[in-house]
Scaffold this active site. Structure first.
Site, PDB file in Angstrom:
ATOM      1  N   CYS A  24     -34.547  -1.671   1.983  1.00  0.00           N
ATOM      2  CA  CYS A  24     -35.882  -2.459   2.670  1.00  0.00           C
ATOM      3  C   CYS A  24     -35.796  -3.964   2.505  1.00  0.00           C
ATOM      4  O   CYS A  24     -35.484  -4.619   3.221  1.00  0.00           O
ATOM      5  CB  CYS A  24     -37.114  -2.091   2.362  1.00  0.00           C
ATOM      6  SG  CYS A  24     -37.265  -0.101   2.476  1.00  0.00           S
TER       7      CYS A  24
ATOM      8  N   ASN B 180     -43.003  -7.748   1.592  1.00  0.00           N
ATOM      9  CA  ASN B 180     -41.673  -7.233   1.046  1.00  0.00           C
ATOM     10  C   ASN B 180     -40.901  -8.444   0.508  1.00  0.00           C
ATOM     11  O   ASN B 180     -40.375  -8.593  -0.446  1.00  0.00           O
ATOM     12  CB  ASN B 180     -40.686  -6.488   2.068  1.00  0.00           C
ATOM     13  CG  ASN B 180     -41.133  -4.867   1.975  1.00  0.00           C
ATOM     14  OD1 ASN B 180     -41.843  -4.354   0.977  1.00  0.00           O
ATOM     15  ND2 ASN B 180     -40.221  -4.352   2.575  1.00  0.00           N
TER      16      ASN B 180
ATOM     17  N   THR C 210     -40.679  -1.152   9.774  1.00  0.00           N
ATOM     18  CA  THR C 210     -40.817  -2.173   9.480  1.00  0.00           C
ATOM     19  C   THR C 210     -40.043  -2.899  11.061  1.00  0.00           C
ATOM     20  O   THR C 210     -38.955  -2.719  11.344  1.00  0.00           O
ATOM     21  CB  THR C 210     -39.959  -2.880   8.530  1.00  0.00           C
ATOM     22  OG1 THR C 210     -40.579  -2.308   7.453  1.00  0.00           O
ATOM     23  CG2 THR C 210     -40.401  -4.267   8.478  1.00  0.00           C
TER      24      THR C 210
END
Ligand code: UGA
Length: 435
Positions: free
Chosen positions: A258, A206, A124
């Protein structure tokens, strides 16, 4: 690309899953990692990560010769058609993503890449990273492509091999389409975009999940105050296809490697773009508040005073199916309990190492032994199978706080214990069934 020559740099759970799965699709894959010890272990088929199906895929790739491991990425890239960057992008100073590992790899491999190769970011990375890599490379004959991953820890292999979609973005559309072609065998829809949009998809997805969870945890709190039942409310919401049924389970707050880092990073990105992303900031604050509410609930369960209370924790990992403790809400709750003077004994089926501030034991019953309250913090299915009557007999007190709404309340109540979930009303608990 049909069978392509691929290099994957970084063998964390994203890199190793990517490498092993691409090899299983018929590509020839070399995985590089600076940790020589890890390279030696992986070359011998030893996988350190707890990820179902991964060790089998690695073994299969090694045996058939389509998967190999090396220490230096530079040595492997000479004939690569695509080089996937799967190195960590941790939260750096001020919450922004730290790109130093990505930059170091680009500096290492830059002039060894063959013409026509694609450098693909899988980690990411903030919007604008593809452009930055292009500048660092300074090569017009090498494409830079963003191909974010959507793997969840604990189901990474299944997620890779059965994706909802493949997202690939590059300002060189032909290169993006070539990278999308690597996944053709999976039959998933592919979304081919410009580089910045693909980079943003990952954060947008996300952060949306994080907001959904903060929203559900807030609704659960409202349920408690209004006498409604979160299981019934989310069941009623989830049937609406615009909302969807997944990511509607309340808990002790969202965590892991994350969601916390990506929400902070997108907030910093928005700040830098002079956009006040209040919605995202509120989701992050709500996640902190949820942990505070869990702490208050546990304090209530032991009569209001945590100092000297003995608490048995069930679960330490940030979610079931993993041994990952990074940003685990369970660990935050444990350290808040310890800061208030509680004595903590904890059990997690996947965690055996020593942790400071608490005693880690090797069974749920040991964790419950002498406890005033037992608190479920990770949704391991095996906690449902415990002999709750036997466990009740070991406890000093009689309170069970189930922050995952995992247990069957009736079973716990029948064992002579009290049970409190998150957002559950007593009417909901007793009615239970929603058909
Ligand atoms: C997350 C995303 O789900 C993946 O799509 C993404 O690829 C990955 O981050 C990443 O960026 O690498 P992961 O961190 O493995 O995956 O974990 P999730 O399954 O998303 O769970 C995140 C947190 O939300 C956990 O603390 C979990 O317990 C919590 N959660 C999840 C809930 O409290 N309730 C739910 O209904 C679902």
């Amino acid at each position: 690309m049909s069978a392509a020559r691929i290099v994957v740099v970084g063998t964390g759970y994203v890199g190793l899953t990517t490498g092993a799965c691409l090899a299983s699709l018929g590509h020839r894959v070399t995985c590089a990692d600076v940790d020589e010890g890890k390279v030696a272990r992986l070359s011998a088929g030893r996988v350190d990560i707890l990820e179902p199906g991964l060790a089998e895929l690695v073994a299969k790739g090694l045996t058939s010769g389509v998967l190999s491991f090396v220490g230096q990425a530079r040595d492997a890239v000479a004939d690569a058609e695509a080089v996937f960057l799967c190195v960590p992008t941790p939260m750096g100073a001020g919450g922004a993503a730290d790109l130093s590992a990505v930059e170091a790899v680009v500096a290492e491999i830059g002039d060894a890449l063959p013409p026509g190769c694609a450098v693909v970011t899988k980690s990411t990375v903030p919007v604008g990273t593809a452009r930055r890599i292009r500048e660092l490379l300074g090569r017009s004959d090498v494409a830079v492509v963003s191909n974010p991953e959507f793997l969840r820890e604990g189901t990474a292999v299944a997620d890779f091999l059965g994706p909802d979609r493949i997202v690939v973005g590059s300002d060189d559309r032909a290169a993006a389409r070539r990278v999308a072609g690597l996944y053709r065998a999976l039959g998933a829809p592919s979304v081919v975009t410009d580089a910045a949009s693909a980079e943003l998809v990952k954060y947008a997805a996300n952060c949306f999940l994080a907001m959904k969870l903060s929203y559900v945890n807030s609704i659960a709190e409202l349920c408690e105050r209004l006498g409604a039942d979160i299981e019934a409310v989310t069941e009623g919401m989830g049937h609406d296809r615009r909302i969807g049924r997944s990511f509607l389970k309340p808990g002790p707050g969202w965590g892991g490697s994350c969601l916390p880092k990506d929400t902070s990073a997108l907030l910093r990105t928005a700040e830098a773009a002079r956009f006040d992303f209040g919605l995202l900031a509120a989701a992050i604050e709500e996640n902190i508040a949820q942990r505070d509410r869990v702490l208050a609930k546990i304090a209530g369960a032991v009569g209001g005073t945590l100092a000297g209370a003995r608490i048995g924790l069930l679960g330490l990992a940030f979610k079931a199916g993993t041994d990952d403790l990074r940003d685990s809400p369970a660990l935050s709750v444990a350290s808040m309990l310890a800061a208030h003077g509680a004595e903590i004994t904890a059990y997690d089926p996947a965690v055996t190492r020593e942790l400071s501030g608490l005693t880690v034991v090797d069974s749920a019953y040991r964790a419950a032994d002498g406890a005033d309250a037992v608190v479920v913090l990770t949704e391991w299915p095996e906690f449902r199978q415990l002999d709750w009557t036997f466990l009740a007999g070991l406890m000093r007190g009689d309170s069970v706080v189930d922050t995952r709404n995992l247990l069957e309340p009736r079973v716990v109540l029948d064992a002579g214990l009290s049970w409190q979930g998150i957002g559950r009303s007593s009417a909901g608990v007793l009615a239970t069934s929603v058909s």
